[in-house]
Design a protein around this motif. Sequence first.
Motif, PDB file in Angstrom:
ATOM      1  N   ASN A  23      27.818  47.466  28.668  1.00  0.00           N
ATOM      2  CA  ASN A  23      28.687  46.880  29.697  1.00  0.00           C
ATOM      3  C   ASN A  23      28.506  47.783  30.912  1.00  0.00           C
ATOM      4  N   ALA A  24      27.579  47.389  31.792  1.00  0.00           N
ATOM      5  CA  ALA A  24      27.077  48.315  32.806  1.00  0.00           C
ATOM      6  C   ALA A  24      27.830  48.285  34.134  1.00  0.00           C
ATOM      7  N   HIS A  25      28.920  47.534  34.174  1.00  0.00           N
ATOM      8  CA  HIS A  25      29.780  47.616  35.368  1.00  0.00           C
ATOM      9  C   HIS A  25      31.185  47.098  35.036  1.00  0.00           C
ATOM     10  N   THR A  26      32.120  48.032  34.964  1.00  0.00           N
ATOM     11  CA  THR A  26      33.506  47.642  34.710  1.00  0.00           C
ATOM     12  C   THR A  26      34.444  48.659  35.363  1.00  0.00           C
ATOM     13  N   HIS A  27      35.720  48.315  35.356  1.00  0.00           N
ATOM     14  CA  HIS A  27      36.761  49.222  35.869  1.00  0.00           C
ATOM     15  C   HIS A  27      37.822  49.238  34.765  1.00  0.00           C
ATOM     16  N   MET A  28      37.698  50.186  33.853  1.00  0.00           N
ATOM     17  CA  MET A  28      38.516  50.132  32.637  1.00  0.00           C
ATOM     18  C   MET A  28      40.012  50.244  32.905  1.00  0.00           C
ATOM     19  N   ALA A  29      40.381  51.060  33.909  1.00  0.00           N
ATOM     20  CA  ALA A  29      41.810  51.223  34.193  1.00  0.00           C
ATOM     21  C   ALA A  29      42.436  49.902  34.623  1.00  0.00           C
ATOM     22  N   SER A  30      41.631  48.980  35.148  1.00  0.00           N
ATOM     23  CA  SER A  30      42.185  47.703  35.628  1.00  0.00           C
ATOM     24  C   SER A  30      42.621  46.800  34.472  1.00  0.00           C
TER      25      SER A  30
END
Length: 402
Positions: free
Chosen positions: A50-57
């Motif tokens: 998963n090469a682009h995410t914003h986990m805190a979101s």
Amino acid sequence: MILNDVKIIENGSLVKRDIELKHGRIRKISKSLPKGENCAGKLLIPGFANAHTHMASRLISGLGLGLSKFTFFTKVGFKAHRLRTKEDVYNAALLAGIEFLKSGVTNVLTMDVHPKPVIKALEKLGLNYLSGYPLKDKYEEAQNIENSFKMIEQLNKEHKDKIYVGLANEVECSPKLIRQALEFAKEHDLQVHMHAAETRDEVVKIKKATGKRTINYLESLGFLDYDVSLAHCTYIDIGETLLLSGHGVPVIHCPTCNYEISRKIPNTKLMLEHKINVGLGTDEFPWNPNPDIRSEALKAISLGKISVSDAFNMLWNGHALWEEAGIFEGAPANLLLIDLWKVRPYKEIERLYLNILKNNCINSVLINGEYKLKNYKLVEKINEKELEAKVKKAKQKILGKL
Ligand SMILES: [Zn+2]
């Protein structure tokens, strides 16, 4: 560890092999090895990236639906950043990480305004990761750049080879900051990752300010000559596609968020024709509440009119940000065991891939040779129900204060 009688894909067919894993890698692939774990009926494939995410979101999942990027950040996003605590961020990232693991993800690139609690969650789960902080010196949340570089330097000391230099996007970063970030990355031997040409608005703004299209503008800053990757590239033309291809810049495709925000996705068919390495990312939870990276592959097929194998390969292409993934001796042991009885019929590879995308079939996930998910259950002892409840409660708290 030895896995006996497991199926692997070799030259487009399924063959039975014994596999030895040692020191986090595939050590041996053979027709016969000493007795270990019986894996009959299971297929071994590399784990997904998963090469682009914003986990805190994950904390504010779904809150962007129906809103433009600009409206969401000014009305919800930036406020939510201020309202959440470190613990909220940790819990959200932990929950996202568990959801990623269950969908077969072994490697994650995440970009977060509060990276420390996210890193703590990633390490608890044992996921391979690249963590970055979105540098920006314009508009809301613009930072003191000197302090930001210091923080990145410190993070890099503490988490060697797991930190990259993040840039928010071409509009919120001045040319000066982009150049500074590139130099900093070179000096510390780090990768650079940025959002680019995501919305029409941003492309228009750059054209107005520089007279150039986004990728041409980035080229003029020398950006494409560094170890960089870009998320989105939704609004790029053929000339820009050729530039990315010529410089070997990987693009991370996030179809759900692109479509939700712009009703448009990038021309991945053209990118693939020009041999651009296109990986996949689930991106922002506010617009994409579904954490399963496999639905990005399904969207890449239906919206991008690309083949099942091309989309399936995108689940692996993101590994280019770490190292090559595959089933070969010496490969990192980031692996999935798929229950074959759940993906019938599987003789044709395209059918097999499509069935893996659509079914609950990921029996186990191994990261660096160790089980992180086994028989559909998380190995790490975490009370998932309680965690989910905590994240829900924190979301309600934020909603109440918006
Ligand atoms: Zn993003």
